[in-house]
Motif scaffolding. Sequence first.
Motif, PDB file in Angstrom:
ATOM      1  N   ALA A  50     164.444   0.401 114.929  1.00 23.78           N
ATOM      2  CA  ALA A  50     164.340   1.465 115.926  1.00 23.78           C
ATOM      3  C   ALA A  50     163.802   0.904 117.236  1.00 23.78           C
ATOM      4  CB  ALA A  50     163.437   2.577 115.414  1.00 23.78           C
ATOM      5  N   VAL A  51     164.312   1.455 118.341  1.00 21.61           N
ATOM      6  CA  VAL A  51     163.765   1.146 119.668  1.00 21.61           C
ATOM      7  C   VAL A  51     163.344   2.471 120.298  1.00 21.61           C
ATOM      8  CG1 VAL A  51     164.186   0.125 121.928  1.00 21.61           C
ATOM      9  CG2 VAL A  51     165.278  -0.869 119.901  1.00 21.61           C
ATOM     10  N   TRP A  52     162.036   2.604 120.542  1.00 22.49           N
ATOM     11  CA  TRP A  52     161.464   3.832 121.094  1.00 22.49           C
ATOM     12  C   TRP A  52     160.794   3.463 122.410  1.00 22.49           C
ATOM     13  CZ3 TRP A  52     156.412   6.614 119.240  1.00 22.49           C
ATOM     14  CH2 TRP A  52     156.343   7.895 119.806  1.00 22.49           C
ATOM     15  N   ALA A  53     161.594   3.407 123.471  1.00 25.22           N
ATOM     16  CA  ALA A  53     161.085   2.882 124.736  1.00 25.22           C
ATOM     17  C   ALA A  53     161.992   3.338 125.877  1.00 25.22           C
ATOM     18  CB  ALA A  53     161.034   1.350 124.680  1.00 25.22           C
ATOM     19  N   PRO A  54     161.467   3.318 127.099  1.00 25.57           N
ATOM     20  CA  PRO A  54     162.274   3.691 128.268  1.00 25.57           C
ATOM     21  C   PRO A  54     163.235   2.578 128.664  1.00 25.57           C
ATOM     22  CG  PRO A  54     160.106   2.965 128.951  1.00 25.57           C
ATOM     23  CD  PRO A  54     160.073   2.996 127.457  1.00 25.57           C
ATOM     24  N   ASN A  55     164.145   2.905 129.568  1.00 23.12           N
ATOM     25  CA  ASN A  55     165.106   1.923 130.082  1.00 23.12           C
ATOM     26  C   ASN A  55     164.377   0.722 130.685  1.00 23.12           C
ATOM     27  OD1 ASN A  55     166.838   4.012 129.476  1.00 23.12           O
ATOM     28  ND2 ASN A  55     167.761   4.148 131.501  1.00 23.12           N
ATOM     29  N   SER A  56     164.801  -0.466 130.303  1.00 20.07           N
ATOM     30  CA  SER A  56     164.231  -1.697 130.857  1.00 20.07           C
ATOM     31  C   SER A  56     165.126  -2.859 130.467  1.00 20.07           C
ATOM     32  CB  SER A  56     162.815  -1.947 130.308  1.00 20.07           C
ATOM     33  OG  SER A  56     162.877  -2.245 128.912  1.00 20.07           O
ATOM     34  N   ALA A  57     164.895  -4.011 131.107  1.00 15.46           N
ATOM     35  CA  ALA A  57     165.623  -5.218 130.724  1.00 15.46           C
ATOM     36  C   ALA A  57     165.330  -5.575 129.273  1.00 15.46           C
ATOM     37  CB  ALA A  57     165.231  -6.364 131.656  1.00 15.46           C
ATOM     38  N   GLU A  58     164.082  -5.383 128.860  1.00  9.55           N
ATOM     39  CA  GLU A  58     163.716  -5.712 127.473  1.00  9.55           C
ATOM     40  C   GLU A  58     164.455  -4.830 126.471  1.00  9.55           C
ATOM     41  OE1 GLU A  58     160.444  -7.107 130.115  1.00  9.55           O
ATOM     42  OE2 GLU A  58     161.512  -5.211 129.911  1.00  9.55           O
ATOM     43  N   TRP A  59     164.689  -3.553 126.822  1.00  9.70           N
ATOM     44  CA  TRP A  59     165.460  -2.661 125.940  1.00  9.70           C
ATOM     45  C   TRP A  59     166.855  -3.253 125.714  1.00  9.70           C
ATOM     46  CZ3 TRP A  59     169.258   0.288 124.084  1.00  9.70           C
ATOM     47  CH2 TRP A  59     168.971   1.454 123.366  1.00  9.70           C
ATOM     48  N   ILE A  60     167.476  -3.721 126.801  1.00 13.22           N
ATOM     49  CA  ILE A  60     168.823  -4.289 126.700  1.00 13.22           C
ATOM     50  C   ILE A  60     168.812  -5.520 125.796  1.00 13.22           C
ATOM     51  CG2 ILE A  60     170.723  -5.327 128.016  1.00 13.22           C
ATOM     52  CD1 ILE A  60     169.650  -3.751 130.491  1.00 13.22           C
ATOM     53  N   VAL A  61     167.844  -6.408 126.017  1.00  9.33           N
ATOM     54  CA  VAL A  61     167.753  -7.637 125.223  1.00  9.33           C
ATOM     55  C   VAL A  61     167.487  -7.302 123.752  1.00  9.33           C
ATOM     56  CG1 VAL A  61     166.399  -9.744 124.866  1.00  9.33           C
ATOM     57  CG2 VAL A  61     167.042  -9.047 127.190  1.00  9.33           C
ATOM     58  N   ALA A  62     166.600  -6.333 123.515  1.00 10.47           N
ATOM     59  CA  ALA A  62     166.271  -5.961 122.133  1.00 10.47           C
ATOM     60  C   ALA A  62     167.473  -5.358 121.412  1.00 10.47           C
ATOM     61  CB  ALA A  62     165.109  -4.972 122.132  1.00 10.47           C
ATOM     62  N   ALA A  63     168.144  -4.403 122.064  1.00  7.76           N
ATOM     63  CA  ALA A  63     169.248  -3.696 121.415  1.00  7.76           C
ATOM     64  C   ALA A  63     170.393  -4.638 121.066  1.00  7.76           C
ATOM     65  CB  ALA A  63     169.743  -2.571 122.324  1.00  7.76           C
ATOM     66  N   PHE A  64     170.806  -5.450 122.039  1.00  9.65           N
ATOM     67  CA  PHE A  64     171.957  -6.319 121.793  1.00  9.65           C
ATOM     68  C   PHE A  64     171.554  -7.573 121.014  1.00  9.65           C
ATOM     69  CE2 PHE A  64     173.385  -3.593 125.268  1.00  9.65           C
ATOM     70  CZ  PHE A  64     174.557  -3.112 124.707  1.00  9.65           C
ATOM     71  N   GLY A  65     170.268  -7.973 121.122  1.00 10.18           N
ATOM     72  CA  GLY A  65     169.775  -9.044 120.265  1.00 10.18           C
ATOM     73  C   GLY A  65     169.794  -8.619 118.805  1.00 10.18           C
ATOM     74  N   LEU A 202     181.470  -4.682 129.354  1.00  8.11           N
ATOM     75  CA  LEU A 202     182.927  -4.750 129.353  1.00  8.11           C
ATOM     76  C   LEU A 202     183.465  -5.157 130.717  1.00  8.11           C
ATOM     77  CD1 LEU A 202     183.820  -1.549 127.303  1.00  8.11           C
ATOM     78  CD2 LEU A 202     184.519  -3.866 126.697  1.00  8.11           C
ATOM     79  N   ARG A 203     182.877  -4.618 131.785  1.00 10.18           N
ATOM     80  CA  ARG A 203     183.429  -4.786 133.115  1.00 10.18           C
ATOM     81  C   ARG A 203     182.748  -5.870 133.960  1.00 10.18           C
ATOM     82  NH1 ARG A 203     187.185  -2.517 131.398  1.00 10.18           N
ATOM     83  NH2 ARG A 203     188.243  -0.686 132.232  1.00 10.18           N
ATOM     84  N   GLY A 204     181.543  -6.282 133.573  1.00 13.70           N
ATOM     85  CA  GLY A 204     180.816  -7.224 134.420  1.00 13.70           C
ATOM     86  C   GLY A 204     180.097  -6.549 135.562  1.00 13.70           C
ATOM     87  N   ALA A 205     179.549  -5.376 135.298  1.00 13.32           N
ATOM     88  CA  ALA A 205     178.773  -4.650 136.308  1.00 13.32           C
ATOM     89  C   ALA A 205     177.294  -5.020 136.187  1.00 13.32           C
ATOM     90  CB  ALA A 205     178.955  -3.144 136.129  1.00 13.32           C
ATOM     91  N   THR A 206     176.587  -4.997 137.299  1.00 10.66           N
ATOM     92  CA  THR A 206     175.147  -5.270 137.305  1.00 10.66           C
ATOM     93  C   THR A 206     174.394  -4.038 136.831  1.00 10.66           C
ATOM     94  OG1 THR A 206     175.456  -6.739 139.191  1.00 10.66           O
ATOM     95  CG2 THR A 206     173.206  -6.033 138.718  1.00 10.66           C
ATOM     96  N   MET A 207     173.499  -4.222 135.859  1.00 10.59           N
ATOM     97  CA  MET A 207     172.748  -3.114 135.261  1.00 10.59           C
ATOM     98  C   MET A 207     171.359  -3.030 135.901  1.00 10.59           C
ATOM     99  SD  MET A 207     173.863  -4.059 131.325  1.00 10.59           S
ATOM    100  CE  MET A 207     174.349  -5.762 131.594  1.00 10.59           C
ATOM    101  N   LEU A 208     171.030  -1.842 136.442  1.00 11.33           N
ATOM    102  CA  LEU A 208     169.716  -1.636 137.053  1.00 11.33           C
ATOM    103  C   LEU A 208     169.026  -0.470 136.345  1.00 11.33           C
ATOM    104  CD1 LEU A 208     171.864  -2.421 139.611  1.00 11.33           C
ATOM    105  CD2 LEU A 208     169.626  -2.616 140.729  1.00 11.33           C
ATOM    106  N   PRO A 209     168.206  -0.771 135.321  1.00  8.66           N
ATOM    107  CA  PRO A 209     167.563   0.298 134.558  1.00  8.66           C
ATOM    108  C   PRO A 209     166.489   1.023 135.354  1.00  8.66           C
ATOM    109  CG  PRO A 209     166.835  -1.869 133.787  1.00  8.66           C
ATOM    110  CD  PRO A 209     167.894  -2.109 134.814  1.00  8.66           C
ATOM    111  N   VAL A 210     166.432   2.355 135.172  1.00 11.61           N
ATOM    112  CA  VAL A 210     165.387   3.193 135.767  1.00 11.61           C
ATOM    113  C   VAL A 210     164.639   3.861 134.612  1.00 11.61           C
ATOM    114  CG1 VAL A 210     164.912   5.203 137.214  1.00 11.61           C
ATOM    115  CG2 VAL A 210     166.714   3.597 137.872  1.00 11.61           C
ATOM    116  N   ALA A 211     163.327   3.635 134.541  1.00  6.78           N
ATOM    117  CA  ALA A 211     162.550   4.130 133.405  1.00  6.78           C
ATOM    118  C   ALA A 211     162.315   5.635 133.466  1.00  6.78           C
ATOM    119  CB  ALA A 211     161.209   3.395 133.333  1.00  6.78           C
ATOM    120  N   ALA A 212     162.052   6.153 134.655  1.00 12.71           N
ATOM    121  CA  ALA A 212     161.791   7.585 134.808  1.00 12.71           C
ATOM    122  C   ALA A 212     162.299   8.013 136.180  1.00 12.71           C
ATOM    123  CB  ALA A 212     160.298   7.886 134.676  1.00 12.71           C
TER     124      ALA A 212
END
Length: 474
Positions: A50-65, A202-212
Motif C-alpha cells: 500500500a502507498v498512503w501518501a500525497p503526490n510526489s516524486a517518491e510516490w512515482i518511484v515507489a509505485a512503479f518500483g 506512454l507519451r514522454g510528458a514531464t510530470m509535476l506532482p502537486v501534493a495539495a
Amino acid sequence: MVLSAADRFGDAEAVVDGPLRLTFTELVHRIRCAAGAFAELGVAKGDRVAVWAPNSAEWIVAAFGLMTAGGVLVPVNTRFKPDEAGDVITRSGAKAVLVQKDFLGLDYSVATDVPVIDLKSGFLSQGSPFECAISGTDIADVIFTSGTTGRPKGAMMNHLQTLRAYEEWATLADLRRGDRYLMINPYFHTFGLKAGLVASFLRGATMLPVAAFDVDTVVDLIERERITMLPGPPTLYHSLLTVGDKSRLASLRAGVTGAADIPVELIRRIRDELPFQSLMTGYGLTEAGNVTLSRPGDSPEDVATTAGLPCEDVEVRIADDGEVLVRGYNVMQGYLDDPEATAEAIDADGFLHTGDLGEFTDSGRLRIVGRKKDMFIVGGFNAYPAEIEGFLLEHPGVAQAAVIGVPDERLGQVGKAFVVCKDGHAGLTAEALIAWSRERMAGFKVPRYVEFLDELPLNATGKVMKDRLRDSVR
C-alpha cells in the motif's frame, strides 16, 4: 513501458518536484533501485504493498518500483482517517505500507502489524537495480472503491488493460511528447495514477506532482514551469477563472475535466477566457477505467452535458431500468477476495453494472442522468451516503440519519444530512455535529449542511424515501 522510457525519452525531463529534477534515464534508474529495495524487503511477485501518501516524486518511484519488482500497487486515499486507511490496508493483505508523515496534519500511524515505511526515509534508494518478469495479464493494482454498503471493495486491474485504455486516453486528450503536465489529481485515484502517470510514461510528458491544491501555488507553477497540460475537476477551472492576470496562464494548451456535473456556461468561459486549445471530458469508474470520452471538436454543449462516445472496443448499453452497463477489455478482473460482490457487479454476459443511470443522445453520446447507488461527487471524490450515515449514527445524540447530495457552485455537490435526535439530545446543533464529523471522516464526506427532523419519511418497508428529501431541498 516504464523501463523503456529511459531508451525512448532519455535526457528529457521526467519529473519536477520542488528543487528535484529528474530525466527519464535518472527516474528509471531510481525505479529499478526501488524494485531492488522491495525485493530485499521480501516482496515477491504478486505481493501487494500500500502507498498512503500525497503526490510526489517518491510516490512515482515507489509505485512503479513496486510493479517492477512484480508487486501489486494498493493506493490509499490521503483523505482517509487512520481507521479508514487501516481497514483497506488490512483487507488488501499488504506486505508493507509506505507513508509520508505529517502531510495535512494527518496521523499516519496505522493500526497494522506490517512494516510502515516513510517515503522520504531513503528506503527507495537503498536497493540494487532489479526487475521481475511479468505478463500483461498479471494484476497491476488494486484500487479500493466504496459501494452503497459503505464497505470498500478492491477493484483488480491488469497491466494490459491499463496500457491499452490510457493509450487511447492520451491520444484523445492530446497529450504529447514534451508536454509539461501539472498533476493535481491525486495519484491514489485512477485519474491521477493512470490518466496522469501512466499516460505521461506512454507519451514522454514531464510530470509535476502537486501534493495539495492551492490556486496561488498552481498559478506560480504554470507560469514558472510553462505548464501545457492541466486536467482536473471543475473546481480547478473555477479557480483559474478567478485569476486576475491570465497572461500568467498563457502556456496552457490541453485540459481534461469530468467527475462532476459541469455547467455549459463554465465550459464556454474556459474556452473564452482561458488559453486551452482542447478540453476533453469523459465517464469512467474504478472498475472499468475509461468508458466514454469526448472527441476533438466537440461543442461546449457536448462537453458539458454528455460524457462523450464509447471508447474503442468498449460496449455501453442502457438497461431497462436506465442503468449504464459496460462490457469490454477494460472491465476489472474482479473485486479482491470478494467473489460475491464480483458476481453482483459483473453479470453472466460480462456486463459491468455501474450503478449509474444514463441515456444516449441522438448523436450517440452518453449522458449520465443520475446515480442508482445514490452516490454523489464532491470536487471529484465519490461520497457514499450509506457510509456517511454509518459514521453519523455513531454519534451519541443521533437516532437516525439520511444523507443526500445537494448542488454546490464550487464543488459540484456536497452532502446534506437529515438527522433525528435521540431523546435527551434536542440541544445538538448542526455546527457541533459537523465539527464532530470532521474528526472522524475524510473532509469530502463531511456533510456541509444538517437539518433536524422529528422523523424521516419512510416507505412501507421502512426505507428512507430520499426522493422526498431531495424534493424538500428543491
